[in-house]
Design an enzyme around this catalytic site. Structure first.
Site, PDB file in Angstrom:
ATOM      1  N   ASP A  22       0.821  -1.213   0.000  1.00 32.89           N
ATOM      2  CA  ASP A  22       0.000   0.000   0.000  1.00 32.89           C
ATOM      3  C   ASP A  22       0.860   1.271   0.000  1.00 32.89           C
ATOM      4  O   ASP A  22       1.980   1.273   0.512  1.00 32.89           O
ATOM      5  CB  ASP A  22      -0.921  -0.027   1.236  1.00 32.89           C
ATOM      6  CG  ASP A  22      -2.103   0.915   1.093  1.00 32.89           C
ATOM      7  OD1 ASP A  22      -2.337   1.425  -0.018  1.00 32.89           O
ATOM      8  OD2 ASP A  22      -2.802   1.139   2.104  1.00 32.89           O
ATOM      9  N   ASN A  24       1.223   3.476  -2.921  1.00 31.83           N
ATOM     10  CA  ASN A  24       1.756   3.924  -4.219  1.00 31.83           C
ATOM     11  C   ASN A  24       1.272   5.330  -4.581  1.00 31.83           C
ATOM     12  O   ASN A  24       2.036   6.153  -5.079  1.00 31.83           O
ATOM     13  CB  ASN A  24       1.302   2.983  -5.343  1.00 31.83           C
ATOM     14  CG  ASN A  24       1.839   1.584  -5.192  1.00 31.83           C
ATOM     15  OD1 ASN A  24       2.679   1.327  -4.341  1.00 31.83           O
ATOM     16  ND2 ASN A  24       1.347   0.662  -6.015  1.00 31.83           N
ATOM     17  N   GLY A  25      -0.016   5.569  -4.337  1.00 32.29           N
ATOM     18  CA  GLY A  25      -0.606   6.861  -4.697  1.00 32.29           C
ATOM     19  C   GLY A  25       0.023   7.990  -3.907  1.00 32.29           C
ATOM     20  O   GLY A  25       0.400   9.027  -4.473  1.00 32.29           O
ATOM     21  N   HIS A  39       2.331   3.411  -9.048  1.00 31.17           N
ATOM     22  CA  HIS A  39       2.156   1.991  -9.417  1.00 31.17           C
ATOM     23  C   HIS A  39       3.339   1.528 -10.276  1.00 31.17           C
ATOM     24  O   HIS A  39       3.830   0.411 -10.125  1.00 31.17           O
ATOM     25  CB  HIS A  39       0.843   1.788 -10.169  1.00 31.17           C
ATOM     26  CG  HIS A  39      -0.377   2.187  -9.381  1.00 31.17           C
ATOM     27  ND1 HIS A  39      -0.521   1.877  -8.055  1.00 31.17           N
ATOM     28  CD2 HIS A  39      -1.502   2.884  -9.730  1.00 31.17           C
ATOM     29  CE1 HIS A  39      -1.692   2.358  -7.612  1.00 31.17           C
ATOM     30  NE2 HIS A  39      -2.292   2.973  -8.610  1.00 31.17           N
ATOM     31  N   THR A  68     -11.021  -6.616  -4.782  1.00 32.73           N
ATOM     32  CA  THR A  68     -12.355  -6.509  -5.419  1.00 32.73           C
ATOM     33  C   THR A  68     -12.833  -5.052  -5.311  1.00 32.73           C
ATOM     34  O   THR A  68     -13.466  -4.542  -6.226  1.00 32.73           O
ATOM     35  CB  THR A  68     -13.379  -7.451  -4.738  1.00 32.73           C
ATOM     36  OG1 THR A  68     -13.250  -7.357  -3.326  1.00 32.73           O
ATOM     37  CG2 THR A  68     -13.185  -8.895  -5.139  1.00 32.73           C
ATOM     38  N   GLU A  69     -12.499  -4.391  -4.212  1.00 31.04           N
ATOM     39  CA  GLU A  69     -12.915  -2.997  -4.003  1.00 31.04           C
ATOM     40  C   GLU A  69     -12.172  -2.026  -4.926  1.00 31.04           C
ATOM     41  O   GLU A  69     -12.688  -0.945  -5.235  1.00 31.04           O
ATOM     42  CB  GLU A  69     -12.681  -2.580  -2.542  1.00 31.04           C
ATOM     43  CG  GLU A  69     -13.611  -3.245  -1.537  1.00 31.04           C
ATOM     44  CD  GLU A  69     -13.280  -4.702  -1.250  1.00 31.04           C
ATOM     45  OE1 GLU A  69     -12.132  -5.124  -1.499  1.00 31.04           O
ATOM     46  OE2 GLU A  69     -14.185  -5.434  -0.793  1.00 31.04           O
ATOM     47  N   ASN A  70     -10.986  -2.410  -5.370  1.00 29.02           N
ATOM     48  CA  ASN A  70     -10.214  -1.514  -6.244  1.00 29.02           C
ATOM     49  C   ASN A  70     -10.877  -1.306  -7.617  1.00 29.02           C
ATOM     50  O   ASN A  70     -10.555  -0.357  -8.334  1.00 29.02           O
ATOM     51  CB  ASN A  70      -8.773  -2.011  -6.435  1.00 29.02           C
ATOM     52  CG  ASN A  70      -7.900  -1.865  -5.196  1.00 29.02           C
ATOM     53  OD1 ASN A  70      -6.996  -2.664  -4.967  1.00 29.02           O
ATOM     54  ND2 ASN A  70      -8.153  -0.857  -4.390  1.00 29.02           N
ATOM     55  N   TRP A  71     -11.853  -2.183  -7.963  1.00 24.28           N
ATOM     56  CA  TRP A  71     -12.594  -1.967  -9.223  1.00 24.28           C
ATOM     57  C   TRP A  71     -13.354  -0.640  -9.185  1.00 24.28           C
ATOM     58  O   TRP A  71     -13.729  -0.097 -10.223  1.00 24.28           O
ATOM     59  CB  TRP A  71     -13.591  -3.107  -9.483  1.00 24.28           C
ATOM     60  CG  TRP A  71     -12.961  -4.407  -9.866  1.00 24.28           C
ATOM     61  CD1 TRP A  71     -12.969  -5.559  -9.143  1.00 24.28           C
ATOM     62  CD2 TRP A  71     -12.241  -4.712 -11.074  1.00 24.28           C
ATOM     63  NE1 TRP A  71     -12.298  -6.563  -9.809  1.00 24.28           N
ATOM     64  CE2 TRP A  71     -11.844  -6.064 -11.003  1.00 24.28           C
ATOM     65  CE3 TRP A  71     -11.884  -3.975 -12.215  1.00 24.28           C
ATOM     66  CZ2 TRP A  71     -11.106  -6.709 -12.002  1.00 24.28           C
ATOM     67  CZ3 TRP A  71     -11.152  -4.612 -13.220  1.00 24.28           C
ATOM     68  CH2 TRP A  71     -10.771  -5.954 -13.103  1.00 24.28           C
ATOM     69  N   ARG A 190       1.914  -4.823   6.218  1.00 19.00           N
ATOM     70  CA  ARG A 190       1.245  -3.785   5.435  1.00 19.00           C
ATOM     71  C   ARG A 190       2.084  -2.523   5.473  1.00 19.00           C
ATOM     72  O   ARG A 190       2.483  -2.066   6.542  1.00 19.00           O
ATOM     73  CB  ARG A 190      -0.161  -3.482   5.955  1.00 19.00           C
ATOM     74  CG  ARG A 190      -0.867  -2.444   5.066  1.00 19.00           C
ATOM     75  CD  ARG A 190      -2.325  -2.230   5.407  1.00 19.00           C
ATOM     76  NE  ARG A 190      -2.956  -1.410   4.357  1.00 19.00           N
ATOM     77  CZ  ARG A 190      -4.223  -1.458   4.007  1.00 19.00           C
ATOM     78  NH1 ARG A 190      -5.042  -2.293   4.630  1.00 19.00           N
ATOM     79  NH2 ARG A 190      -4.699  -0.684   3.048  1.00 19.00           N
ATOM     80  N   ARG A 196      -5.045  -1.783   8.802  1.00 14.50           N
ATOM     81  CA  ARG A 196      -6.270  -2.560   8.579  1.00 14.50           C
ATOM     82  C   ARG A 196      -5.975  -3.693   7.602  1.00 14.50           C
ATOM     83  O   ARG A 196      -4.931  -3.712   6.946  1.00 14.50           O
ATOM     84  CB  ARG A 196      -7.409  -1.666   8.079  1.00 14.50           C
ATOM     85  CG  ARG A 196      -7.088  -0.857   6.842  1.00 14.50           C
ATOM     86  CD  ARG A 196      -8.287  -0.033   6.350  1.00 14.50           C
ATOM     87  NE  ARG A 196      -7.882   0.901   5.303  1.00 14.50           N
ATOM     88  CZ  ARG A 196      -7.523   2.165   5.531  1.00 14.50           C
ATOM     89  NH1 ARG A 196      -7.536   2.653   6.739  1.00 14.50           N
ATOM     90  NH2 ARG A 196      -7.142   2.942   4.526  1.00 14.50           N
TER      91      ARG A 196
HETATM   92  C1  IPE Z   1      -5.559  -2.661  -0.303  1.00 17.43           C
HETATM   93  O1  IPE Z   1      -5.152  -1.335  -0.455  1.00 17.43           O
HETATM   94  C2  IPE Z   1      -5.493  -3.378  -1.590  1.00 17.43           C
HETATM   95  C3  IPE Z   1      -4.169  -3.524  -2.187  1.00 17.43           C
HETATM   96  C4  IPE Z   1      -3.044  -3.184  -1.658  1.00 17.43           C
HETATM   97  C5  IPE Z   1      -4.159  -4.147  -3.480  1.00 17.43           C
HETATM   98  P1  IPE Z   1      -6.213  -0.161  -0.598  1.00 17.43           P
HETATM   99  O2  IPE Z   1      -5.433   1.094  -0.642  1.00 17.43           O
HETATM  100  O3  IPE Z   1      -7.139  -0.425  -1.719  1.00 17.43           O
HETATM  101  O4  IPE Z   1      -7.018  -0.294   0.770  1.00 17.43           O
HETATM  102  P2  IPE Z   1      -7.923   0.735   1.572  1.00 17.43           P
HETATM  103  O5  IPE Z   1      -9.033   1.126   0.662  1.00 17.43           O
HETATM  104  O6  IPE Z   1      -7.071   1.889   1.943  1.00 17.43           O
HETATM  105  O7  IPE Z   1      -8.374  -0.024   2.758  1.00 17.43           O
HETATM  106  C1  IPE Z   2      -1.542   0.305  -3.376  1.00 17.96           C
HETATM  107  O1  IPE Z   2      -1.330   1.674  -3.392  1.00 17.96           O
HETATM  108  C2  IPE Z   2      -1.783  -0.266  -4.755  1.00 17.96           C
HETATM  109  C3  IPE Z   2      -3.170  -0.680  -5.031  1.00 17.96           C
HETATM  110  C4  IPE Z   2      -4.159  -0.661  -4.172  1.00 17.96           C
HETATM  111  C5  IPE Z   2      -3.438  -1.149  -6.360  1.00 17.96           C
HETATM  112  P1  IPE Z   2      -2.538   2.698  -3.422  1.00 17.96           P
HETATM  113  O2  IPE Z   2      -2.888   2.964  -4.831  1.00 17.96           O
HETATM  114  O3  IPE Z   2      -3.643   2.238  -2.551  1.00 17.96           O
HETATM  115  O4  IPE Z   2      -1.852   4.000  -2.794  1.00 17.96           O
HETATM  116  P2  IPE Z   2      -2.459   4.983  -1.703  1.00 17.96           P
HETATM  117  O5  IPE Z   2      -2.927   4.141  -0.550  1.00 17.96           O
HETATM  118  O6  IPE Z   2      -3.595   5.691  -2.353  1.00 17.96           O
HETATM  119  O7  IPE Z   2      -1.320   5.874  -1.334  1.00 17.96           O
HETATM  120 MG    MG Z   3      -4.052   2.433  -0.574  1.00 20.09          MG
END
Ligand code: IPE
Ligand code: IPE
Ligand code: MG
Length: 250
Positions: A22, A24-25, A39, A68-71, A190, A196
């Site tokens: 987690d 990357n963004g 990413h 699944t939620e990332n969709w 994590r 979480r």
């Molecule tokens: C969890 O990260 C899923 C992956 C790392 C692929 P998210 O960034 O999507 O999780 P939440 O929404 O913050 O819980």
């Molecule tokens: C994890 O990084 C990668 C995926 C969930 C695909 P995020 O994209 O969730 O990065 P943040 O949490 O927004 O920084």
């Molecule tokens: Mg994230």
């Protein structure tokens, strides 16, 4: 770094590590860049985690790459992630072979774009006889969906008189999960400071040790995994027993 390595007991490394990759963004944003840039910079961290795990003798590494939620993210970001997945798998295949890595996937793989499914199937097939480490990518993965599917499939067997309801036990449930061929998770890491589980491996992590670090995933390197494993090795896994019992067991 060598000092850290020397602090690790190679006889006691976790057999199965799972990582929620987690941050990357936020990593990209901190550099004034778009999220997708983060990413794209995740691959170095993935390599570091896989190579280091393999060198230490970890047998299973499972990486949460897409939930699944990332969709529900913007289409632009989802498309970029899917394209990156295909590119990365193709690019890394020779390395997987050199390093004797067996690739595996868990999740609703049929929901991925056709091209991603095809590449994934090819890489899994090409590496199926590799033995050093099993590298599992969780893609379109959700633990609740996994459990729902398992219940459906078990129920079908009961209705069709293929399975006696009294025979349903933990092993049968395990065998109906995406992870039927993987052992329980020993250690879950994590990154990015979030504490979480985000619908990852709920059943399989029932007795895992949990570790949270503020490091953002694209910055994750060998030394961070060393730190995590040293922390893991300083814990006592009691599995409900007393400390005294654990000491005499050893
Ligand atoms: C969890 O990260 C899923 C992956 C790392 C692929 P998210 O960034 O999507 O999780 P939440 O929404 O913050 O819980
Ligand atoms: C994890 O990084 C990668 C995926 C969930 C695909 P995020 O994209 O969730 O990065 P943040 O949490 O927004 O920084
Ligand atoms: Mg994230």
């Amino acid at each position: 770094m060598d000092e850290k390595l020397q602090s690790i007991n190679l006889q006691k490394v976790p057999n199965h590590i799972a990582i929620i990759m987690d941050g990357n963004g936020r990593w990209a944003k901190s550099k004034g860049m778009q999220r997708v840039f983060g990413h794209k910079n995740a691959l170095t961290a993935i390599r570091a985690a896989a190579d280091t795990s393999s060198e230490l003798g970890v047998k299973f590494l499972t990486l949460y790459a897409f939930s699944t939620e990332n969709w529900n993210r913007p289409k632009f970001e989802v498309d970029a992630l899917m394209t990156l997945l295909v590119k990365t798998l193709k690019k890394e295949l020779p390395e997987f072979q050199n390093k004797n890595v067996k690739v595996n996937a868990i999740g609703a793989i049929e929901q991925l774009p056709k091209k991603a499914q095809k590449t994934l199937t090819e890489v899994i097939e090409a590496t199926k006889n590799n033995t050093k480490i099993t590298l599992t990518f969780a893609l379109s993965y959700g633990a609740r969906e996994e459990i729902v599917n398992a219940i459906k499939n078990i129920s079908k067997k009961v209705v069709n008189n293929k399975l006696d309801i009294e025979k349903i036990d933990e092993k049968i449930i395990n065998n109906h999960l995406y992870t039927f061929n993987l052992p329980d998770v020993d250690f879950m890491i994590r990154t990015s400071g979030e504490q979480r589980i985000s619908n990852f491996l709920l059943w399989q992590m029932a007795y895992a040790e949990l570790y949270f670090t503020d490091v953002l995933w694209p910055d994750f390197r060998k030394e961070h995994l060393f730190d995590a494993i040293i922390d893991y090795q300083n814990r006592e896994r009691r599995f409900g027993k007393t400390s005294e019992q654990i000491e005499t067991d050893e």
